[in-house]
Design an enzyme around this catalytic site. Structure first.
Site, PDB file in Angstrom:
ATOM      1  N   TYR A 229       0.853  -1.183   0.000  1.00 40.40           N
ATOM      2  CA  TYR A 229       0.000   0.000   0.000  1.00 40.40           C
ATOM      3  C   TYR A 229       0.891   1.235   0.000  1.00 40.40           C
ATOM      4  O   TYR A 229       1.840   1.319   0.781  1.00 40.40           O
ATOM      5  CB  TYR A 229      -0.896   0.002   1.249  1.00 40.40           C
ATOM      6  CG  TYR A 229      -1.741   1.246   1.425  1.00 40.40           C
ATOM      7  CD1 TYR A 229      -1.480   2.169   2.444  1.00 40.40           C
ATOM      8  CD2 TYR A 229      -2.810   1.522   0.569  1.00 40.40           C
ATOM      9  CE1 TYR A 229      -2.255   3.302   2.609  1.00 40.40           C
ATOM     10  CE2 TYR A 229      -3.598   2.666   0.733  1.00 40.40           C
ATOM     11  CZ  TYR A 229      -3.307   3.549   1.752  1.00 40.40           C
ATOM     12  OH  TYR A 229      -4.066   4.673   1.910  1.00 40.40           O
TER      13      TYR A 229
ATOM     14  N   ASP B 229       9.362   2.883  -1.246  1.00 41.69           N
ATOM     15  CA  ASP B 229       8.394   3.583  -0.409  1.00 41.69           C
ATOM     16  C   ASP B 229       8.731   3.277   1.053  1.00 41.69           C
ATOM     17  O   ASP B 229       8.361   2.215   1.576  1.00 41.69           O
ATOM     18  CB  ASP B 229       6.969   3.137  -0.756  1.00 41.69           C
ATOM     19  CG  ASP B 229       5.953   3.810   0.142  1.00 41.69           C
ATOM     20  OD1 ASP B 229       4.742   3.563  -0.029  1.00 41.69           O
ATOM     21  OD2 ASP B 229       6.363   4.581   1.044  1.00 41.69           O
TER      22      ASP B 229
ATOM     23  N   LYS C  78       5.376   9.746   8.149  1.00 41.69           N
ATOM     24  CA  LYS C  78       5.279   9.229   9.532  1.00 41.69           C
ATOM     25  C   LYS C  78       6.367   9.791  10.463  1.00 41.69           C
ATOM     26  O   LYS C  78       6.271  10.925  10.929  1.00 41.69           O
ATOM     27  CB  LYS C  78       5.270   7.703   9.504  1.00 41.69           C
ATOM     28  CG  LYS C  78       4.032   7.128   8.742  1.00 41.69           C
ATOM     29  CD  LYS C  78       4.007   5.627   8.726  1.00 41.69           C
ATOM     30  CE  LYS C  78       2.977   5.086   7.764  1.00 41.69           C
ATOM     31  NZ  LYS C  78       1.612   5.057   8.296  1.00 41.69           N
TER      32      LYS C  78
HETATM   33  P1  KE4 Z   1      -0.513   8.517   4.341  1.00 46.97           P
HETATM   34  O1  KE4 Z   1      -1.113   9.171   3.134  1.00 46.97           O
HETATM   35  O2  KE4 Z   1      -1.535   7.661   5.107  1.00 46.97           O
HETATM   36  O3  KE4 Z   1       0.256   9.483   5.261  1.00 46.97           O
HETATM   37  O4  KE4 Z   1       0.633   7.487   3.865  1.00 46.97           O
HETATM   38  C1  KE4 Z   1       0.279   6.510   2.919  1.00 46.97           C
HETATM   39  C2  KE4 Z   1       1.278   5.374   3.001  1.00 46.97           C
HETATM   40  C3  KE4 Z   1       2.260   5.273   2.037  1.00 46.97           C
HETATM   41  N1  KE4 Z   1       3.174   4.285   2.068  1.00 46.97           N
HETATM   42  C4  KE4 Z   1       3.170   3.363   3.067  1.00 46.97           C
HETATM   43  C5  KE4 Z   1       4.216   2.282   3.069  1.00 46.97           C
HETATM   44  C6  KE4 Z   1       2.199   3.422   4.083  1.00 46.97           C
HETATM   45  O5  KE4 Z   1       2.204   2.491   5.073  1.00 46.97           O
HETATM   46  C7  KE4 Z   1       1.236   4.446   4.065  1.00 46.97           C
HETATM   47  C8  KE4 Z   1       0.138   4.557   5.115  1.00 46.97           C
HETATM   48  N2  KE4 Z   1       0.095   3.527   6.084  1.00 46.97           N
HETATM   49  C9  KE4 Z   1      -1.204   3.284   6.683  1.00 46.97           C
HETATM   50  C10 KE4 Z   1      -1.046   2.132   7.680  1.00 46.97           C
HETATM   51  N3  KE4 Z   1      -0.985   0.881   7.051  1.00 46.97           N
HETATM   52  C11 KE4 Z   1      -1.772   4.503   7.324  1.00 46.97           C
HETATM   53  C12 KE4 Z   1      -2.988   4.265   8.194  1.00 46.97           C
HETATM   54  C13 KE4 Z   1      -4.238   4.790   7.583  1.00 46.97           C
HETATM   55  O6  KE4 Z   1      -4.437   4.601   6.357  1.00 46.97           O
HETATM   56  O7  KE4 Z   1      -5.025   5.375   8.356  1.00 46.97           O
END
Ligand code: KE4
Length: 428
Positions: free
Chosen positions: A144, A239, A267
């Site tokens: 993801y 990523d 993060k």
């Molecule tokens: P954000 O747009 O949620 O800040 O980041 C997206 C993203 C991109 N790449 C990786 C490897 C990620 O894990 C994420 C977001 N992670 C999720 C948790 N699995 C965020 C939690 C959520 O969607 O509320």
């Protein structure tokens, strides 16, 4: 445990916020429950609106590597606020954090700040497409990268190598440019590259996959991606939104010794405030507006408060033995959970990279999305809800990663393992 106030708030939230939450995974749907409303965090703990205390292994999905409310971060952000929260103009703080990222991450010579991981990956893909003049991208099942249209795509049916939308609202015309490979399968990448020769702008991969549970790259996988991309003129994007500054100060690329062409971050570099970033070789990054023609922008990009939280966090990550100490606590927890399950005669497959960990409710090895989906998700739900009653706040989905922070104590780990022993007995 009493969840009265959380339930009241959820019934209010659901009337005016879709699903009652501002991000789907928080809704506890995959564990068949309603979400808790959190009032505060302190160190390794969070407290819900019914004043229940939990040992927190979500840590806001990764940012809170120091634990909640680290005094140095709270003080610095409060002080910064006195000067103003946002100007829409450059500040010295952006140079400071950019330099810390450039110094830490092997692939990054230049970096652009944004406000989320989604913005980071979306922008990195546009930059890779603009730099190469090619449209197709390769991602991996189970990985993801945020919710940009090009990335909400699943494998096409049958022999079709192009992707199909994985969400309503994503035009099939967008999805067909996204090709889907299998994690840990270099062969699947080679097949896509040969059947789409000279059409692929980039490969984007989580170097440690954290969004199907924690899945570890097999020896040769990342190296193989590097070789294919170098030979084919394809941009390799790691990523590291989750793994960056998490599995080591230089991220997974430092840990495994494989350097991509671009890296996305998020993060931890925001210390809990909204930050994402993408960076890479100078010759690529300089193609970005305004130095180049590839457009990307953001009102709150490089926001002073978020920069301050990130700077203070990264300063503290450079403390001697920070990652060594985190590694030891993480090993204790992961080994303890595995032992608790074994004693109960319950088959789980545990994985861990640094302070990212997962317990897969399956007996076999998990090395890609297909093997991850062999998990017994209803058993996981029972485990999750039982652990919650014991005051242990785990990620509310089998296909997520748990995080340990510097604030977690050996007592926290011991308490968690005792709770797990009880829970595995109950769900067996
Ligand atoms: P954000 O747009 O949620 O800040 O980041 C997206 C993203 C991109 N790449 C990786 C490897 C990620 O894990 C994420 C977001 N992670 C999720 C948790 N699995 C965020 C939690 C959520 O969607 O509320």
């Amino acid at each position: 445990m009493n969840f009265t106030r959380s339930n009241e708030l959820f019934s209010q939230a659901i009337k005016i916020i879709p699903g009652g939450v501002n991000s789907p995974v928080r809704a506890f749907k995959s564990v068949g429950s309603d979400p808790l409303f959190i009032k505060k965090g302190a160190g390794s703990n969070i407290f819900d609106e019914d004043d229940n205390r939990y040992i927190d292994y979500v840590g806001s999905w990764g940012p809170m590597i120091l634990g909640h409310c680290h005094p140095a971060v709270v003080t610095a952000v409060s002080k910064c606020m006195e000067n103003g929260s946002s100007f829409g103009a450059p500040t010295e703080l952006e140079i400071t954090l950019a330099q810390m990222v450039v110094d830490a991450v092997p692939s990054i010579e230049m970096v652009r700040m944004v406000s989320s991981g989604t913005e980071a990956t979306m922008s990195a893909i546009r930059l890779a497409r603009g730099y190469t003049g090619k449209d197709k991208i390769i991602k991996f099942s189970g990985c993801y990268h945020g919710h940009a249209d090009s990335l909400l795509v699943k494998a096409g049916s049958g022999a079709a190598t192009f992707g199909v939308p994985d969400s309503p609202g994503v035009p099939s015309d967008f999805a067909r440019h996204t090709l889907i490979a299998e994690y840990n399968s270099i062969e699947s990448v080679k097949q896509l590259v040969s059947s789409n020769s000279n059409q692929i702008a980039c490969v984007i991969v989580e170097p440690v996959a954290g969004n199907m549970g924690t899945v570890i790259p097999r020896p040769g996988f990342l190296e193989g991606l590097r070789e294919i991309c170098s030979n084919e003129g394809i941009i390799l994007i790691f990523d590291e939104v989750m793994s960056g500054f998490r599995v080591s100060y230089g991220g997974a690329q430092s840990l495994y010794g494989v350097t991509p062409d671009m890296t996305t971050l998020g993060k931890i570099i925001g210390g809990g405030l909204p930050v994402g970033a993408f960076g890479g070789r100078r010759e690529i990054m300089e193609k970005l507006s305004p130095s180049g023609g590839i457009y990307q922008a953001g009102t709150l990009s490089g926001n002073p408060l978020a920069m301050t939280a990130g700077i203070e966090t990264l300063k503290l990550l450079q403390a001697p033995d920070f990652y060594k100490n985190l590694e030891e606590k993480s090993r204790l927890l992961s080994d303890g959970l595995a032992q608790a399950a074994k004693e109960a005669g319950y088959p789980i497959y545990t994985t861990r990279v640094g302070s990212m960990f997962c317990a897969f409710f399956t007996s076999g090895e998990v090395y890609d999305w297909t093997t991850a989906t062999t998990c017994d998700t209803s058993a996981f739900s029972r485990y999750f809800l039982t652990m919650l009653q014991e005051g242990i706040y785990l990620a509310p989905s089998q296909f997520e990663t748990g995080f340990i922070s510097a604030a977690h104590t050996e007592k926290d780990i011991e308490t968690t393992i005792i709770a797990a022993r009880k829970c595995f007995q109950l769900i067996t």
